[in-house]
Each structure stands twice: as structure tokens, then as C-alpha cells.
Design a protein around this motif. Structure first.
Motif, mmCIF file in Angstrom:
data_model
loop_
_atom_site.group_PDB
_atom_site.id
_atom_site.type_symbol
_atom_site.label_atom_id
_atom_site.label_comp_id
_atom_site.label_asym_id
_atom_site.label_seq_id
_atom_site.Cartn_x
_atom_site.Cartn_y
_atom_site.Cartn_z
ATOM 1 N N ARG A 144 0.837 -1.200 0.000
ATOM 2 C CA ARG A 144 0.000 0.000 0.000
ATOM 3 C C ARG A 144 0.870 1.248 0.000
ATOM 4 O O ARG A 144 0.454 2.307 -0.438
ATOM 5 N N LYS A 145 2.072 1.152 0.537
ATOM 6 C CA LYS A 145 3.082 2.193 0.473
ATOM 7 C C LYS A 145 4.363 1.529 -0.013
ATOM 8 O O LYS A 145 4.387 0.327 -0.254
ATOM 9 N N TRP A 146 5.440 2.281 -0.085
ATOM 10 C CA TRP A 146 6.662 1.773 -0.687
ATOM 11 C C TRP A 146 7.118 0.438 -0.085
ATOM 12 O O TRP A 146 7.367 -0.523 -0.811
ATOM 13 N N LEU A 147 7.228 0.325 1.228
ATOM 14 C CA LEU A 147 7.635 -0.932 1.860
ATOM 15 C C LEU A 147 6.593 -1.465 2.830
ATOM 16 O O LEU A 147 6.868 -2.403 3.565
ATOM 17 N N ALA B 9 25.006 3.329 -6.632
ATOM 18 C CA ALA B 9 24.733 2.285 -5.638
ATOM 19 C C ALA B 9 23.447 2.587 -4.860
ATOM 20 O O ALA B 9 22.636 1.689 -4.617
ATOM 21 N N LEU B 10 23.251 3.830 -4.478
ATOM 22 C CA LEU B 10 22.040 4.201 -3.730
ATOM 23 C C LEU B 10 20.779 3.995 -4.562
ATOM 24 O O LEU B 10 19.787 3.448 -4.072
ATOM 25 N N VAL B 11 20.820 4.407 -5.813
ATOM 26 C CA VAL B 11 19.656 4.239 -6.687
ATOM 27 C C VAL B 11 19.347 2.757 -6.887
ATOM 28 O O VAL B 11 18.186 2.330 -6.811
ATOM 29 N N MET B 12 20.385 1.964 -7.128
ATOM 30 C CA MET B 12 20.165 0.528 -7.330
ATOM 31 C C MET B 12 19.594 -0.127 -6.084
ATOM 32 O O MET B 12 18.658 -0.933 -6.160
ATOM 33 N N LEU B 13 20.145 0.201 -4.923
ATOM 34 C CA LEU B 13 19.677 -0.403 -3.679
ATOM 35 C C LEU B 13 18.226 -0.023 -3.387
ATOM 36 O O LEU B 13 17.408 -0.889 -3.053
ATOM 37 N N ILE B 14 17.898 1.243 -3.550
ATOM 38 C CA ILE B 14 16.522 1.689 -3.298
ATOM 39 C C ILE B 14 15.559 1.028 -4.281
ATOM 40 O O ILE B 14 14.461 0.609 -3.911
ATOM 41 N N ALA B 15 15.988 0.893 -5.536
ATOM 42 C CA ALA B 15 15.127 0.259 -6.537
ATOM 43 C C ALA B 15 14.911 -1.225 -6.256
ATOM 44 O O ALA B 15 13.876 -1.788 -6.626
ATOM 45 N N LEU B 16 15.848 -1.875 -5.600
ATOM 46 C CA LEU B 16 15.745 -3.313 -5.334
ATOM 47 C C LEU B 16 15.001 -3.657 -4.047
ATOM 48 O O LEU B 16 14.598 -4.806 -3.859
ATOM 49 N N LEU B 17 14.807 -2.698 -3.157
ATOM 50 C CA LEU B 17 14.213 -3.015 -1.854
ATOM 51 C C LEU B 17 12.790 -3.560 -1.939
ATOM 52 O O LEU B 17 12.468 -4.591 -1.348
ATOM 53 N N GLN B 18 11.907 -2.874 -2.650
ATOM 54 C CA GLN B 18 10.513 -3.326 -2.718
ATOM 55 C C GLN B 18 10.369 -4.679 -3.434
ATOM 56 O O GLN B 18 9.706 -5.573 -2.904
ATOM 57 N N PRO B 19 10.991 -4.873 -4.598
ATOM 58 C CA PRO B 19 10.894 -6.207 -5.220
ATOM 59 C C PRO B 19 11.498 -7.309 -4.351
ATOM 60 O O PRO B 19 10.969 -8.424 -4.304
ATOM 61 N N SER B 20 12.582 -6.999 -3.642
ATOM 62 C CA SER B 20 13.184 -7.995 -2.749
ATOM 63 C C SER B 20 12.238 -8.349 -1.609
ATOM 64 O O SER B 20 12.097 -9.526 -1.246
ATOM 65 N N LYS B 21 11.575 -7.351 -1.044
ATOM 66 C CA LYS B 21 10.636 -7.620 0.036
ATOM 67 C C LYS B 21 9.456 -8.431 -0.486
ATOM 68 O O LYS B 21 8.982 -9.360 0.178
ATOM 69 N N GLY B 22 8.981 -8.118 -1.673
ATOM 70 C CA GLY B 22 7.903 -8.903 -2.266
ATOM 71 C C GLY B 22 8.291 -10.350 -2.469
ATOM 72 O O GLY B 22 7.512 -11.269 -2.202
#
Length: 133
Positions: A33-36, A96-109
Motif C-alpha cells: 500500500r506504500k513503498w515498503l 549504488a544508492l539508486v540501485m539499492l533503493i530500486a531493489l528493496l521493494q521487489p526484494s521484500k515482495g
């Protein structure tokens, strides 16, 4: 009339549904419902998602993948170009910051999909018809 639930047949398909930020059970409902912040229940199949415990694993996955994808980039920048240390940092840290932030939500899913598939943290272990648990 509601559409029947199409359970994933394999673990990779459940992980893929989570990676796409969709419900790992039906593949249709939104997972966040939100980013994470996951939804409490899937809007399509009514799966209770409140029991998930992804904790720090998505961050570890993001760091691991980011590090492995950036390693050849860093090596190429250092070997092929004569950049100052500050120029290297100006390129590498934002990337590195952009890649990590972009990967957080798909990784949590994907972690939520893994937990659902294995029946962890209050999820019921379900399989498609004819599949062995």
C-alpha cells in the motif's frame, strides 16, 4: 462471479509474483500500500498478509545484488579511465544508492512470496491441484 484463484505451481513463480509486487497467492492483488508497507489483505483473494516477517532480508538481498552488479562497473572505471577518487565516488555512490533503493521493494515482495510458499509466519501452505506440498 469472482475469478478462481490461480495458485503458482512452483516456488520461482511465487517469488516472481512477489518480485512484481503482486500477491504471491493469486498474482492479481497489490502487495504494497506504500513503498515498503504491505497491505493487510489481498484485495483479490483475501490472503492475510499481516503475519509476514521480511525484516532485514530484503536489504541484505539488495546489498548483495547491488555489490555484485557494481563490481564490474567499478573495476572498469578504475582500470579503463584515469578518474580521481572523488570522481569515482561521485559516480559510484549515487549509482549504488539508486540501485539499492530500486531493489528493496521487489526484494521484500520476493521474501513475502517465499514465506507464503513455505507456509511461514501464519501463512497457510497451499499448492495447486495435484501438487505435493
Amino acid at each position: 462471479m469472482s475469478k478462481p484463484i490461480s495458485l503458482p505451481k512452483t516456488l520461482p513463480s511465487a517469488l516472481w509474483r512477489g518480485t512484481l509486487c503482486r500477491c504471491p497467492r493469486c498474482g492479481d492483488g497489490r502487495l504494497f500500500r506504500k513503498w515498503l508497507k504491505p497491505v493487510d489483505r489481498c484485495s483479490m483473494c483475501d490472503l492475510d498478509i499481516t503475519g509476514q516477517r521480511a525484516d532485514d532480508l530484503p536489504a541484505y538481498i539488495g546489498i548483495f545484488v547491488t555489490g555484485h552488479l557494481l563490481a564490474p562497473v567499478i573495476i572498469t572505471l578504475v582500470v579503463s579511465y584515469s578518474l580521481s577518487p572523488m570522481a569515482l565516488l561521485a559516480i559510484i555512490i549515487p549509482l549504488a544508492l539508486v540501485m539499492l533503493i530500486a531493489l528493496l521493494q521487489p526484494s521484500k515482495g520476493a521474501v513475502i512470496g517465499l514465506q507464503w510458499w513455505n507456509g511461514m509466519h501464519g501463512f497457510k501452505r497451499e499448492r495447486a491441484d495435484g501438487e505435493k506440498p
